[in-house]
Design a protein around this motif. Structure first.
Motif, PDB file in Angstrom:
ATOM      1  N   ALA A 194      37.058  -6.521 128.015  1.00  0.00           N
ATOM      2  CA  ALA A 194      36.510  -5.909 129.225  1.00  0.00           C
ATOM      3  C   ALA A 194      36.924  -6.692 130.473  1.00  0.00           C
ATOM      4  O   ALA A 194      37.311  -6.108 131.488  1.00  0.00           O
ATOM      5  N   ILE A 195      36.868  -8.014 130.396  1.00  0.00           N
ATOM      6  CA  ILE A 195      37.227  -8.850 131.540  1.00  0.00           C
ATOM      7  C   ILE A 195      38.721  -8.773 131.823  1.00  0.00           C
ATOM      8  O   ILE A 195      39.151  -8.855 132.977  1.00  0.00           O
ATOM      9  N   GLN A 196      39.523  -8.563 130.813  1.00  0.00           N
ATOM     10  CA  GLN A 196      40.967  -8.531 130.988  1.00  0.00           C
ATOM     11  C   GLN A 196      41.498  -7.179 131.458  1.00  0.00           C
ATOM     12  O   GLN A 196      42.587  -7.108 132.028  1.00  0.00           O
ATOM     13  N   THR A 197      40.764  -6.115 131.240  1.00  0.00           N
ATOM     14  CA  THR A 197      41.312  -4.783 131.510  1.00  0.00           C
ATOM     15  C   THR A 197      40.692  -4.047 132.689  1.00  0.00           C
ATOM     16  O   THR A 197      41.303  -3.127 133.230  1.00  0.00           O
ATOM     17  N   GLY A 198      39.469  -4.406 133.081  1.00  0.00           N
ATOM     18  CA  GLY A 198      38.806  -3.644 134.137  1.00  0.00           C
ATOM     19  C   GLY A 198      38.351  -2.280 133.663  1.00  0.00           C
ATOM     20  O   GLY A 198      38.168  -1.363 134.472  1.00  0.00           O
ATOM     21  N   ARG A 298      39.302 -10.513 139.620  1.00  0.00           N
ATOM     22  CA  ARG A 298      40.392 -11.378 139.157  1.00  0.00           C
ATOM     23  C   ARG A 298      41.752 -10.739 139.453  1.00  0.00           C
ATOM     24  O   ARG A 298      42.705 -11.441 139.820  1.00  0.00           O
ATOM     25  N   LEU A 299      41.837  -9.437 139.290  1.00  0.00           N
ATOM     26  CA  LEU A 299      43.091  -8.750 139.601  1.00  0.00           C
ATOM     27  C   LEU A 299      43.392  -8.831 141.088  1.00  0.00           C
ATOM     28  O   LEU A 299      44.545  -8.979 141.499  1.00  0.00           O
ATOM     29  N   SER A 300      42.337  -8.756 141.901  1.00  0.00           N
ATOM     30  CA  SER A 300      42.514  -8.920 143.342  1.00  0.00           C
ATOM     31  C   SER A 300      42.958 -10.337 143.668  1.00  0.00           C
ATOM     32  O   SER A 300      43.849 -10.547 144.501  1.00  0.00           O
ATOM     33  N   ASP A 301      42.356 -11.318 143.001  1.00  0.00           N
ATOM     34  CA  ASP A 301      42.755 -12.715 143.193  1.00  0.00           C
ATOM     35  C   ASP A 301      44.222 -12.926 142.830  1.00  0.00           C
ATOM     36  O   ASP A 301      44.908 -13.766 143.423  1.00  0.00           O
ATOM     37  N   ALA A 302      44.696 -12.151 141.832  1.00  0.00           N
ATOM     38  CA  ALA A 302      46.074 -12.304 141.370  1.00  0.00           C
ATOM     39  C   ALA A 302      47.078 -11.693 142.344  1.00  0.00           C
ATOM     40  O   ALA A 302      48.289 -11.844 142.159  1.00  0.00           O
ATOM     41  N   GLY A 303      46.577 -11.000 143.383  1.00  0.00           N
ATOM     42  CA  GLY A 303      47.468 -10.476 144.407  1.00  0.00           C
ATOM     43  C   GLY A 303      47.690  -8.983 144.380  1.00  0.00           C
ATOM     44  O   GLY A 303      48.470  -8.459 145.184  1.00  0.00           O
ATOM     45  N   LEU A 304      47.021  -8.239 143.490  1.00  0.00           N
ATOM     46  CA  LEU A 304      47.196  -6.795 143.453  1.00  0.00           C
ATOM     47  C   LEU A 304      46.595  -6.170 144.704  1.00  0.00           C
ATOM     48  O   LEU A 304      45.510  -6.574 145.149  1.00  0.00           O
ATOM     49  N   LEU A 309      44.927  -1.709 142.463  1.00  0.00           N
ATOM     50  CA  LEU A 309      43.591  -1.861 141.885  1.00  0.00           C
ATOM     51  C   LEU A 309      42.957  -0.504 141.588  1.00  0.00           C
ATOM     52  O   LEU A 309      42.344  -0.318 140.534  1.00  0.00           O
ATOM     53  N   SER A 310      43.110   0.448 142.496  1.00  0.00           N
ATOM     54  CA  SER A 310      42.523   1.774 142.279  1.00  0.00           C
ATOM     55  C   SER A 310      43.198   2.486 141.113  1.00  0.00           C
ATOM     56  O   SER A 310      42.568   3.278 140.409  1.00  0.00           O
ATOM     57  N   HIS A 311      44.478   2.202 140.891  1.00  0.00           N
ATOM     58  CA  HIS A 311      45.191   2.777 139.753  1.00  0.00           C
ATOM     59  C   HIS A 311      44.566   2.297 138.443  1.00  0.00           C
ATOM     60  O   HIS A 311      44.455   3.058 137.473  1.00  0.00           O
ATOM     61  N   ILE A 312      44.138   1.051 138.427  1.00  0.00           N
ATOM     62  CA  ILE A 312      43.537   0.478 137.215  1.00  0.00           C
ATOM     63  C   ILE A 312      42.085   0.909 137.070  1.00  0.00           C
ATOM     64  O   ILE A 312      41.632   1.282 135.981  1.00  0.00           O
TER      65      ILE A 312
END
Length: 342
Positions: A194-198, A298-304, A309-312
């Motif tokens: 869950a934490i890895q995929t959103g 975390r995905l935002s922190d990674a630069g997405l 992000l909305s795609h995910i």
């Protein structure tokens, strides 16, 4: 099918017929109610019952009866039906013996005040309001009953501010260690995934192996909150989780929602009692939904960017995405230091 219900000093006989209106009559004794029901059922079976004037459409109903009918004819067909059913069952326990015509806005206000005293969020209380309103819409529009919707005139509760809980890597490590301590290995896999995929809880628990493309690192989601299908990219750690799981069943995580809730509650209790750190106990109010927040952050922190992000996540508006994404200060500083000359 016939049933007999005691109502004060009288007895009500009811006959339910598939595809037709429910029929009822009230009698002073149970014996008379049983005799009437047996007679009418016999006529219906033999095909000799034709005089509709002997019966009358139902004009009264216990809340329990109406609520259960709504569950079977409406809730079970909704994507979020399990949540609505849970709320309605709580309402049934509260108002089971009341006739639907007896329930008024003061009953609803008492419910609202009790939920507020328990610390329930405004959005949660509004879900209760919505469930009550839908049941009464069914009574008036489908059953033809002349009852007043008890929600009428009651204002909805303003939604609370979005949570800004971050499940940092230290807390994640404690969660996984706790799973090992209480022997819930599948729960550990679910949390990591869950934490890895959103992916939301329902999306994780409903994922089938047929919808996982490990070679191309994708998961295909057919049942989502907004009703649209989407593809979720799988991180290397998410792939590790999948490869470690047995493929003995159709679903990736073969666990019921009830079991998930039970195990997560047990894990949270275990970690809350064992907390010896400083400050607020992070496990006191931890929710499974917080893993979804953390994944997007975390995905935002990674630069997405927000489009990625909305795609995910499946969000359609920036406002909603902002509500559920909370970049860390460290990530912001890294981007500032990397891209700006001070």
């Amino acid at each position: 099918m016939a049933s007999i219900q005691k109502r004060g000093s009288s007895y009500r006989a009811r006959i339910t017929r598939e595809g037709k209106s429910t029929l009822s009559a009230t009698f002073p004794t149970k014996a008379e109610a049983l005799a009437w029901a047996s007679e009418i059922q016999a006529k219906i079976r033999l095909g000799i019952y034709h005089d509709e004037s002997e019966l009358r459409p139902i004009q009264e109903s216990d809340f329990e009866e109406a609520a259960n009918h709504y569950i079977q004819t409406h809730s079970i067909y909704k994507k979020s039906g399990h949540s609505e059913i849970g709320i309605i069952r709580i309402l049934i326990k509260r108002w089971a013996t009341l006739d639907v015509a007896e329930i008024n806005k003061f009953h609803v206000l008492a419910l609202r005040d009790e939920l507020l005293s328990l610390g329930r969020a405004g959005s949660t209380i509004n879900h209760y309001f919505n469930a009550i309103s839908k049941i009464y819409q069914m009574l008036t529009e489908e059953w033809g009953m002349l009852v007043t919707n008890p929600i009428k005139g009651i204002k909805r509760i303003p939604n609370s501010k979005g949570r800004s809980v971050r499940v940092n890597r230290d807390i994640e490590s404690q969660l996984l260690a706790g799973c090992q301590a209480i022997d819930t290995p599948l729960l550990a896999s679910i949390i990591k995934f869950a934490i890895q995929t959103g992916m939301r809880r329902g999306e994780v628990m409903g994922l089938d192996w047929a919808d996982v493309d490990i070679a191309n690192r994708k998961a295909y989601l057919h049942k989502t909150k907004n009703g649209e299908t989407r593809q979720v990219p799988l991180t290397l750690r998410a792939i590790e989780v999948l490869r470690a799981l047995p493929k003995t069943e159709e679903r990736v995580f073969p666990m019921t929602f009830d079991c998930l809730r039970s195990q997560f509650k047990r894990l949270r209790s275990y970690l809350k009692q064992g907390w010896d750190g400083y400050g607020a106990n992070p496990f006191k109010d931890l929710r499974f939904h917080d893993f979804w927040h953390e994944a997007l952050s975390r995905l935002s922190d990674a630069g997405l960017n927000v489009i990625e992000l909305s795609h995910i996540s499946g969000h359609k508006t920036l406002a909603m995405l902002k509500r559920y994404t909370h970049p860390s200060h460290e990530a912001i500083f890294l981007k500032i230091d990397k891209n700006l000359s001070l």
